[in-house]
Motif scaffolding. Structure first.
Motif, short mmCIF file in Angstrom:
data_model
loop_
_atom_site.label_atom_id
_atom_site.label_comp_id
_atom_site.label_asym_id
_atom_site.label_seq_id
_atom_site.Cartn_x
_atom_site.Cartn_y
_atom_site.Cartn_z
N ALA A 41 34.39 69.44 41.45
CA ALA A 41 34.92 70.78 41.48
C ALA A 41 36.44 70.57 40.55
O ALA A 41 36.78 72.07 40.03
CB ALA A 41 34.81 71.02 42.87
N ARG A 42 37.48 69.93 40.59
CA ARG A 42 38.70 69.66 41.10
C ARG A 42 38.46 69.43 39.24
O ARG A 42 39.99 68.97 38.87
CB ARG A 42 39.56 69.14 41.42
N GLY A 43 37.44 68.67 38.78
CA GLY A 43 38.18 67.78 37.32
C GLY A 43 38.55 66.65 37.10
O GLY A 43 39.11 66.51 36.26
N PHE A 44 38.40 66.21 38.08
CA PHE A 44 39.79 64.88 37.83
C PHE A 44 38.41 63.33 37.55
O PHE A 44 37.21 64.23 38.07
CB PHE A 44 40.43 64.70 38.38
N ARG A 45 38.72 62.06 36.73
CA ARG A 45 37.73 61.37 37.00
C ARG A 45 37.88 60.46 38.58
O ARG A 45 39.50 59.72 38.76
CB ARG A 45 38.68 60.51 35.53
N LEU A 46 37.19 59.71 38.82
CA LEU A 46 37.34 58.93 39.73
C LEU A 46 36.14 57.65 39.50
O LEU A 46 35.71 57.47 38.86
CB LEU A 46 36.08 59.90 41.11
N ILE A 47 36.55 57.16 39.77
CA ILE A 47 36.76 55.30 39.28
C ILE A 47 36.67 54.61 41.21
O ILE A 47 37.07 54.40 41.62
CB ILE A 47 37.89 55.00 38.96
N VAL A 48 36.08 53.53 41.26
CA VAL A 48 36.18 53.06 42.83
C VAL A 48 36.00 51.57 41.70
O VAL A 48 35.24 51.31 40.87
CB VAL A 48 34.64 53.67 43.40
N PHE A 49 36.31 50.82 42.66
CA PHE A 49 36.01 49.12 42.97
C PHE A 49 36.30 48.42 44.16
O PHE A 49 36.80 48.85 45.22
CB PHE A 49 36.73 48.63 41.23
N PRO A 50 35.24 47.29 44.20
CA PRO A 50 35.58 46.52 45.52
C PRO A 50 37.11 45.68 45.07
O PRO A 50 36.56 44.55 44.22
CB PRO A 50 34.48 45.78 45.30
N VAL A 51 37.41 45.38 45.94
CA VAL A 51 38.92 44.37 45.93
C VAL A 51 38.42 43.05 45.78
O VAL A 51 37.71 43.12 47.17
CB VAL A 51 39.97 44.97 47.07
N PRO A 52 38.71 42.49 45.80
CA PRO A 52 38.24 40.85 45.66
C PRO A 52 38.76 40.28 46.96
O PRO A 52 39.74 40.42 47.37
CB PRO A 52 39.27 39.83 44.51
N THR A 53 38.37 40.16 47.75
CA THR A 53 37.93 38.74 48.78
C THR A 53 38.47 37.57 48.45
O THR A 53 37.40 36.69 48.21
CB THR A 53 36.74 39.29 50.44
N GLY A 54 39.21 36.48 49.71
CA GLY A 54 40.12 35.04 49.49
C GLY A 54 38.22 34.59 50.12
O GLY A 54 38.11 33.43 49.67
N GLN A 55 37.72 35.35 51.23
CA GLN A 55 36.39 33.81 50.95
C GLN A 55 35.27 33.39 49.87
O GLN A 55 34.75 32.50 50.39
CB GLN A 55 35.38 35.01 52.46
N GLU A 56 35.54 34.61 49.01
CA GLU A 56 34.92 34.50 47.99
C GLU A 56 35.82 33.06 46.60
O GLU A 56 34.55 32.49 46.35
CB GLU A 56 33.77 35.59 46.99
N PHE A 57 36.19 32.50 46.72
CA PHE A 57 36.77 32.30 46.42
C PHE A 57 37.50 30.46 47.15
O PHE A 57 38.10 29.36 46.75
CB PHE A 57 38.23 32.22 46.19
N LEU A 58 37.33 30.82 48.62
CA LEU A 58 37.04 29.52 49.23
C LEU A 58 35.28 28.57 48.94
O LEU A 58 35.25 27.32 49.36
CB LEU A 58 37.26 29.42 50.28
N GLU A 59 34.58 29.28 49.02
CA GLU A 59 33.07 29.08 48.84
C GLU A 59 32.25 30.33 48.52
O GLU A 59 32.60 31.23 48.28
CB GLU A 59 32.47 28.92 50.48
N ASP A 60 31.34 30.21 47.87
CA ASP A 60 30.47 30.66 46.51
C ASP A 60 29.65 31.13 47.62
O ASP A 60 29.11 30.84 48.59
CB ASP A 60 29.53 29.86 45.67
#
Length: 373
Positions: free
Chosen positions: A276-295
């Protein structure tokens, strides 16, 4: 009348009682001295074994109640996030002052999210909105490039979209980004008006209700206290009873299906507002530390969010695979003893956003709305 034997008996009892009290005091003093010595020795030993604890400076960021959003950042505050200075503008955002009414050509990006977007534990110029602004400014010299940090600690996706609905007509952004985080699942089904007390501070439970913040921050400077508390957090977050742990294991609890439904509704509103307002929307999941402690190969956090964005037709990216490809453990990408993303991860997110925006910048410069002087 008391006999001599009675008097002697009472005297002996009183002497024995006095001796027992003295012994008790001595034993208690010895115990306290022993504990203090053990604590000091433990601190000395841990200074060689583990990283130093975080140095919290009082006061940490402050908020004020908002009947629609639950809370907002206090405008014009000078506080700290851990030990990094925080300065908020007249809107309560962790960004320099800006003119909401745009004049002149340029690009305005509005970055929405929680404490990760806000930049918990990093300096203002290390946050990904600030890093993105520097990258954009190098791309379009002579024209204003703004990336406004509208991240607010504790926010969930529905609050972020409600904030977008409030601010989009006033700020007229060209691009809006939304950083989704794992705990947004729990945030989606809470009562946001019950989070803060009447003073604007977060309601505290248990013994914390009776403990001044200055004392809490002082205790956090102890390596032993920090280590014990961090191990407790890891055990609790890895418990089978923790619903977010279940999500990372690929077993979304039934109660969180309602969370996903509300998050989908919020993102749908954001998409419709963007159209409606003509802007570009981008979303993303922020990394979480648990995935770097264990797969977490079966996780239903990032994968489900990306699938949702694809179904809604919203632009998206996922920083975690890029970070995994670069290599490194938890300590490389997250703040030790805290868990929020660190300055390196902020830079990676800013670079990913810049790569998505850069190809369209010349066109946006020519045809986009004007930026502040």
């Amino acid at each position: 009348r008391c006999s001599a034997a009675d008097r002697n008996g009472r005297g002996a009892a009183e002497a024995s009682q006095g001796l027992s009290m003295r012994d008790l005091v001595k034993n208690l003093a010895a115990l306290l001295i022993g504990l203090a010595a053990a604590f000091i020795l433990a601190e000395i030993a841990l200074s060689w074994l583990i990283p130093p604890p975080l140095h919290y400076i009082y006061p940490q960021p402050t908020h004020q109640r908002d009947m629609e959003l639950g809370w907002i950042m206090r405008p014009g505050q000078g506080t700290y996030t851990i030990d990094k200075p925080v300065r908020t503008n007249s809107f309560g955002f962790r960004s320099p002052e800006f003119d909401p009414h745009r004049s002149g050509k340029g690009l305005r990006v509005l970055c929405l999210g929680d404490s990760n977007t806000f930049g918990n534990g990093v300096s203002q110029d290390e946050t990904y909105p600030a890093q993105l602004q520097m990258l954009l400014a190098s791309r379009i010299p002579g024209a204003a490039a703004e990336a406004i940090n509208a991240g607010i600690g504790g926010y969930g996706t529905t609050q972020e979209v409600d904030l977008l609905t409030r601010m989009a007509p006033l700020l007229s952004p060209d691009v809006v980004t939304i950083g989704f985080y794992l705990n947004d699942l729990g945030d989606a089904v809470r009562d946001n008006l019950e989070i803060l007390d009447e003073t604007g501070e977060e309601k505290r439970l248990g013994f914390k209700r009776f403990t001044p913040y200055r004392l809490i921050y002082l205790l956090k400077r102890s390596r032993l206290v920090t280590l014990v508390y961090w191990r407790f957090r890891l055990l609790r977050s890895g418990s089978e009873r923790d619903p977010l742990h279940q999500v990372l294991l690929g077993r979304t609890p039934p109660a969180y299906e309602e969370s996903w439904r509300r998050i989908e509704d919020a993102l749908s509103r954001a998409r419709d507002l963007a159209r409606a307002r003509g802007f570009r929307l981008i979303v993303f999941p922020v990394p979480t530390g648990q995935e770097f402690l264990e797969d977490r190969l079966e996780e239903q956090y990032r994968s489900r969010f990306i699938t949702l964005a694809e179904r809604l037709g919203i632009e998206h990216f996922d920083p975690t695979p890029r970070m995994k490809a670069l290599g490194g453990s938890f300590e490389r990408y997250f703040i030790t003893w805290d868990g929020h993303i660190n300055a390196r991860t902020h830079r990676l997110i800013a670079a990913s956003l810049y790569e998505m925006l850069a190809p369209a910048i010349p066109e946006a410069r020519a045809a986009g709305p004007e930026a502040p002087r």
